[in-house]
Scaffold this motif. Structure first.
Motif, mmCIF file in Angstrom:
data_model
loop_
_atom_site.group_PDB
_atom_site.id
_atom_site.type_symbol
_atom_site.label_atom_id
_atom_site.label_comp_id
_atom_site.label_asym_id
_atom_site.label_seq_id
_atom_site.Cartn_x
_atom_site.Cartn_y
_atom_site.Cartn_z
ATOM 1 N N ALA A 196 53.038 35.344 3.866
ATOM 2 C CA ALA A 196 54.019 35.929 4.782
ATOM 3 C C ALA A 196 54.967 36.869 4.055
ATOM 4 C CB ALA A 196 54.803 34.820 5.478
ATOM 5 N N ILE A 197 55.311 36.548 2.805
ATOM 6 C CA ILE A 197 56.195 37.401 2.018
ATOM 7 C C ILE A 197 55.472 38.688 1.636
ATOM 8 C CG2 ILE A 197 57.417 37.616 -0.187
ATOM 9 C CD1 ILE A 197 57.961 34.552 0.019
ATOM 10 N N SER A 243 44.315 39.764 1.908
ATOM 11 C CA SER A 243 43.263 39.463 0.944
ATOM 12 C C SER A 243 43.074 40.615 -0.032
ATOM 13 C CB SER A 243 41.951 39.182 1.680
ATOM 14 O OG SER A 243 42.079 38.047 2.521
ATOM 15 N N GLU A 244 43.224 41.845 0.459
ATOM 16 C CA GLU A 244 43.093 43.000 -0.424
ATOM 17 C C GLU A 244 44.193 43.011 -1.479
ATOM 18 O OE1 GLU A 244 43.901 47.738 -0.492
ATOM 19 O OE2 GLU A 244 43.694 46.772 1.461
ATOM 20 N N ILE A 245 45.424 42.725 -1.055
ATOM 21 C CA ILE A 245 46.545 42.687 -1.999
ATOM 22 C C ILE A 245 46.291 41.642 -3.072
ATOM 23 C CG2 ILE A 245 48.995 42.114 -2.243
ATOM 24 C CD1 ILE A 245 49.408 43.357 0.534
ATOM 25 N N LYS A 246 45.825 40.454 -2.639
ATOM 26 C CA LYS A 246 45.547 39.396 -3.607
ATOM 27 C C LYS A 246 44.413 39.786 -4.533
ATOM 28 C CE LYS A 246 44.365 34.512 -4.072
ATOM 29 N NZ LYS A 246 43.328 34.777 -5.081
ATOM 30 N N ALA A 247 43.334 40.362 -3.974
ATOM 31 C CA ALA A 247 42.186 40.745 -4.805
ATOM 32 C C ALA A 247 42.581 41.806 -5.822
ATOM 33 C CB ALA A 247 41.045 41.251 -3.921
ATOM 34 N N SER A 280 53.846 42.174 -6.105
ATOM 35 C CA SER A 280 53.435 42.038 -4.707
ATOM 36 C C SER A 280 54.646 42.081 -3.789
ATOM 37 C CB SER A 280 52.668 40.726 -4.506
ATOM 38 O OG SER A 280 51.469 40.714 -5.239
ATOM 39 N N LEU A 281 55.734 41.424 -4.195
ATOM 40 C CA LEU A 281 56.952 41.431 -3.395
ATOM 41 C C LEU A 281 57.570 42.826 -3.360
ATOM 42 C CD1 LEU A 281 59.102 39.963 -1.772
ATOM 43 C CD2 LEU A 281 60.194 39.296 -3.909
#
Length: 237
Positions: free
Chosen positions: A29-30, A139-143, A172-173
């Motif tokens: 969510a963040i 998922s793209e941001i995490k990958a 990421s934030l």
């Protein structure tokens, strides 16, 4: 271990799993801009929303605090971290100092198995880019972040790897708060070029590409804050 100890151990493990799941949901969510920096995350509300005790909710918030995604204030509680423009610049200045060296170190240690792992990771990253919707975007941001964490792992320095885990989370934030594009700014094509340099053993090129890559990520920031929504509305239930 007697039966009572086994019961307590099982309960502790279950609580840890619940805390981790809550952490993952709040982190999404963040990163996905649904929880704005500065949003209050009360233990009571988190516990109610996820149907867990305040102790489990507190553990989840502590995990996020360790990552730099949540800040805690004495007698006030926990809040989504709100990095200033200067803090955002410092995050990427830190990455610019560290990651080109990580690329050099990884180039000297990378194996065929590592290259295969990178290619699988980049295939996954590409699938998320081609997909649509908020779940694919998260998922793209995490990958994209996982590419940098995998590189740090291959470099073989456990201390730098821990630094990178925090820096990627903070990035990421910052991207969620200041990024112009609304998606991860970690360019998939730049990742592919870096992997090619690593596979060919060109440490100097890999290091230079990493520096340019971080420059491009930072260039996507516009340093303007964006409004968020209430905690309940921001979570995927």
């Amino acid at each position: 271990m007697n039966i009572a100890d086994q019961i307590y151990s099982a309960a502790d493990s279950a609580n840890q799993d619940r805390a981790q799941a809550i952490r993952d949901n709040l982190r999404d969510a963040i990163v996905d801009r649904r929880l704005a920096p500065g949003t209050k995350l009360s233990e009571g509300e988190v516990g109610t929303l996820f149907d867990v005790s305040r102790t489990v909710a507190r553990a989840a918030l502590q995990m996020l605090s360790f990552e730099g995604l949540v800040r805690t204030e004495r007698n006030r509680g926990a809040f989504v971290a709100n990095p200033s423009p200067e803090e955002a610049r410092q995050v990427f200045a830190s990455r610019r100092l560290i990651e080109p060296g990580i690329a050099i170190a990884a180039c000297g240690r990378i194996t065929a198995a590592d290259i295969a792992a990178f290619k699988a990771q980049l295939d996954e990253e590409g699938r998320f880019i081609a997909a649509r919707g908020p779940t694919a975007r998260r998922s793209e941001i995490k990958a994209s972040g996982d590419f940098h964490l995998l590189l740090a792992s291959v470099a073989g320095n456990a201390i730098l790897q821990r630094f990178m885990e925090e820096l990627v989370a903070r990035s990421s934030l910052v991207i969620a708060l200041y990024g112009r594009s609304g998606v991860s700014s970690c360019g998939h094509n730049e990742h592919l070029r870096m992997l090619d340099a690593l596979e060919r053993g060109d440490a100097g090129l890999a290091s230079r590409l990493m520096g340019h890559h971080i420059d491009h990520i930072e260039a996507d920031l516009d340093l303007r804050k964006r409004p968020g929504v209430a905690l309940k509305d921001a979570l995927d239930f």
